[in-house]
Design a protein around this motif. Structure first.
Motif, PDB file in Angstrom:
ATOM      1  N   ARG A   1       0.814  -1.220   0.000  1.00 58.61           N
ATOM      2  CA  ARG A   1       0.000   0.000   0.000  1.00 58.61           C
ATOM      3  C   ARG A   1       0.851   1.276   0.000  1.00 58.61           C
ATOM      4  O   ARG A   1       0.351   2.353  -0.308  1.00 58.61           O
TER       5      ARG A   1
ATOM      6  N   GLY B   1      -1.715  -0.970  -3.407  1.00 55.14           N
ATOM      7  CA  GLY B   1      -2.993  -0.644  -2.766  1.00 55.14           C
ATOM      8  C   GLY B   1      -3.167  -1.403  -1.465  1.00 55.14           C
ATOM      9  O   GLY B   1      -2.297  -2.172  -1.045  1.00 55.14           O
TER      10      GLY B   1
ATOM     11  N   GLU C   1      -8.584  -8.657  -2.245  1.00 56.40           N
ATOM     12  CA  GLU C   1      -8.881  -7.507  -3.102  1.00 56.40           C
ATOM     13  C   GLU C   1      -7.842  -6.425  -2.799  1.00 56.40           C
ATOM     14  O   GLU C   1      -7.467  -6.216  -1.645  1.00 56.40           O
ATOM     15  N   VAL C   2      -7.369  -5.757  -3.856  1.00 58.25           N
ATOM     16  CA  VAL C   2      -6.413  -4.658  -3.665  1.00 58.25           C
ATOM     17  C   VAL C   2      -7.121  -3.354  -4.027  1.00 58.25           C
ATOM     18  O   VAL C   2      -7.409  -3.105  -5.201  1.00 58.25           O
ATOM     19  N   GLY C   3      -7.381  -2.542  -3.008  1.00 60.76           N
ATOM     20  CA  GLY C   3      -8.060  -1.264  -3.248  1.00 60.76           C
ATOM     21  C   GLY C   3      -7.046  -0.217  -3.685  1.00 60.76           C
ATOM     22  O   GLY C   3      -6.132   0.125  -2.930  1.00 60.76           O
ATOM     23  N   LYS C   4      -7.183   0.270  -4.923  1.00 67.75           N
ATOM     24  CA  LYS C   4      -6.181   1.194  -5.456  1.00 67.75           C
ATOM     25  C   LYS C   4      -6.525   2.637  -5.120  1.00 67.75           C
ATOM     26  O   LYS C   4      -7.687   2.952  -4.833  1.00 67.75           O
TER      27      LYS C   4
ATOM     28  N   ARG D   1      -9.834  -1.477  -8.377  1.00 69.79           N
ATOM     29  CA  ARG D   1      -9.420  -2.608  -7.555  1.00 69.79           C
ATOM     30  C   ARG D   1      -8.924  -3.760  -8.399  1.00 69.79           C
ATOM     31  O   ARG D   1      -9.342  -3.932  -9.555  1.00 69.79           O
ATOM     32  N   ASP D   2      -7.967  -4.500  -7.813  1.00 67.30           N
ATOM     33  CA  ASP D   2      -7.528  -5.757  -8.417  1.00 67.30           C
ATOM     34  C   ASP D   2      -7.993  -6.871  -7.488  1.00 67.30           C
ATOM     35  O   ASP D   2      -8.117  -6.667  -6.285  1.00 67.30           O
ATOM     36  N   VAL D   3      -8.215  -8.037  -8.059  1.00 68.44           N
ATOM     37  CA  VAL D   3      -8.601  -9.179  -7.230  1.00 68.44           C
ATOM     38  C   VAL D   3      -7.629 -10.325  -7.511  1.00 68.44           C
ATOM     39  O   VAL D   3      -7.420 -10.699  -8.671  1.00 68.44           O
TER      40      VAL D   3
END
Ligand SMILES: Cc1cc2nc3c(=O)[nH]c(=O)nc-3n(C[C@H](O)[C@H](O)[C@H](O)COP(=O)(O)OP(=O)(O)OC[C@H]3O[C@@H](n4cnc5c(N)ncnc54)[C@H](O)[C@@H]3O)c2cc1C
Length: 463
Positions: free
Chosen positions: A35, A113, A124-127, A132-134
């Motif tokens: 992050r 993220g 989940e990657v919150g940008k 978002r990427d999963v």
């Protein structure tokens, strides 16, 4: 789904890096999530690296100012904190560049993220841009580190109130500081500030400094800090912090009040386990945010591992890296011995401290018949040449088998020379023996010679 991986690692500090590199080098597909804008973890940006780079810069100034050759010519160096921070910045940049190449070279994608669990295999990657990427991981390693503990009643937004993350960016002309919390970080910063000729109050909640160390070493640290002018107050608890325009007043429960230019809060750390939706997968951190793990660093969900500061003590970069590597070995099914029992402590106070193995108190309590060998640095030729004569190395060994049981050292290069003893202690019986230091020829003059001197000193005590 943005990607399926054998291993998804959350965090790029030493714990995450150890896990990611071990897994990818042995054929696993690996992705990491971070992050922070730059990789390296708080180790590189807020902890080990900046504090040690700053310490070295301060040490260089001290050495210059104390060097008689310069003093005779009236040469002194006076540096403000922001100038010294530049040095730390350049080391951080080098570290980030180097560590980024590890991921690039091994084709490990870095997803930027905040990581958050959707289920036991999906993160989940919150940008920052809201996207978002999963990611799907057969195995997941949580290496999210820790941050300074901030009690709600202390105003950390005030420009004179700092913790170990924010002190690195202090741009004030500090003449006096109160360090609240005398753990490793508090003691290290107290030493650094005092070496800059800043007045220091070190407030300790306990009876002694760093009471996990051997008593003789703790006594030496207290003596030298006090001799340098640090005011140490034991058994004190904060009542409230009162920031003012011209300083900060620390009110203690005992009724004492300490007013200094700034306050450094150095009491406690909190594991970065919040915001990851761990409750959804049944992982329950403790009240300090630490994630419970078993002896293999598995959480309550067996394919999810946790390593480094987020699992609590010893909270060292060195330990985080080996734990990460070990967790990856578990995933790979590789035989590897569990790290944890032989981690040396390296404490970068003035004087520097390092130790490994049992203390005198532990051996006495366990009724183990041990003997002690000492070497005072002031008697070593190398220490006399460099003028760094404060220090001592002591070896604790079994008086019958001569097995080395503990090594405790303070003074210049303590954190380096401890590894000589560590190598001997790691040998199987009967090779872990005091005789190694007596029968082996060491370079001369060196600080490592302290082992030979201490070994002979201890051996000669036997009857
Ligand atoms: C002032 C100070 C001095 C220190 N000095 C030393 C020393 O001399 N020697 C030593 O061995 N240790 C030292 N330490 C301790 C050392 O820095 C830590 O033990 C080490 O950084 C732990 O590594 P880690 O990989 O567990 O976590 P970290 O290095 O903290 O890395 C964790 C990473 O995870 C990321 N992250 C967190 N949550 C998320 C999330 N939800 N999603 C995505 N990313 C996330 C963070 O951004 C961070 O980059 C020091 C610490 C401090 C504070």
């Amino acid at each position: 789904m943005d990607g399926q991986y054998d291993v998804v690692v959350i965090g790029t500090g030493p714990g995450g890096e150890g896990a990611a590199m071990q897994a990818v080098k042995h054929g696993k597909t690996v992705a990491v999530i971070e992050r922070d804008p730059l990789i390296g973890g708080s180790c590189t940006h807020r902890g080990t690296i900046p504090s040690k780079a700053l310490r070295y810069a301060i040490f260089q100034i001290m050495e210059t100012n104390q060097n008689p050759l310069f003093r005779e010519r009236g040469i002194t160096v006076d540096c403000l904190l922001p100038q010294l921070q530049k040095r730390a910045k350049s080391v951080i940049d080098q570290q980030v560049r180097l560590r980024t190449t590890f991921y690039d070279r091994n084709d490990v994608p870095i997803f930027r993220g905040q990581a958050r669990f959707i289920d036991e295999h999906t993160v989940e990657v919150g940008k920052e841009d809201g996207g978002r990427d999963v990611l799907h991981g057969e195995h997941i390693v949580i290496a999210t580190g820790a941050r300074p503990y901030r009690p709600a009643e202390v105003d950390f937004d005030h420009p004179r109130v700092f913790d170990s993350d924010t002190i690195l960016h202090c741009s004030l002309d500090v003449k006096s500081i109160t360090v609240y919390g005398a753990g490793v970080i508090g003691c290290e910063y107290a030493s650094m500030f005092r070496n800059l000729e800043i007045k220091v109050n070190l407030v300790n909640q306990r009876d002694r400094l760093l009471d996990f160390l051997d008593e003789e070493i703790v006594d030496a640290l207290s003596y030298h800090l006090r001799e340098r002018g640090v005011i140490i107050r034991h058994r004190e608890t904060f009542d409230r912090v009162e920031p003012r325009d011209d300083g900060v007043v620390l009110h203690l429960k005992s009724g004492k009040q300490l007013k200094t230019d700034v306050l450094l809060w150095g009491a406690g750390r909190t594991g970065n386990s919040d915001g990851m939706n761990l409750e959804a997968i049944g992982i329950q951190p403790d009240s300090r945010g630490n994630i419970p793990v078993n002896e293999h660093f598995q959480t309550s969900v067996p394919h999810i591992f946790a390593v480094g500061d987020v699992i609590g003590p010893p909270a060292l970069a060195s330990a985080a890296y080996t734990q990460g590597r070990y967790a990856a070995c578990q995933i790979l099914g590789t035989e590897v011995s569990r790290p944890g029992l032989d981690i040396p402590t390296g404490i970068y106070t003035s004087p520097e401290i390092s130790s490994l193995g049992k203390t005198e108190r532990e051996l006495t309590e366990a009724s183990i018949p041990y003997e002690v060998g000492h070497s005072q640095f002031r008697s070593l030729a190398r220490a006399q040449i460099t003028g760094r004569t404060v220090g001592m190395l002591k070896i604790l060994f079994h008086r019958e088998t001569l097995e080395i049981l503990g090594i405790h050292c303070f003074g210049a290069t303590a954190s380096e020379i401890i590894h000589i003893g560590q190598a001997v202690m790691a040998l199987p019986k009967p090779y872990n023996s005091l005789l190694y230091f007596i029968n082996t020829t060491f370079n001369y003059p060196t600080m490592a010679e302290a082992y030979r001197v201490a070994a002979l000193n201890g051996y000669n005590r036997l009857f």
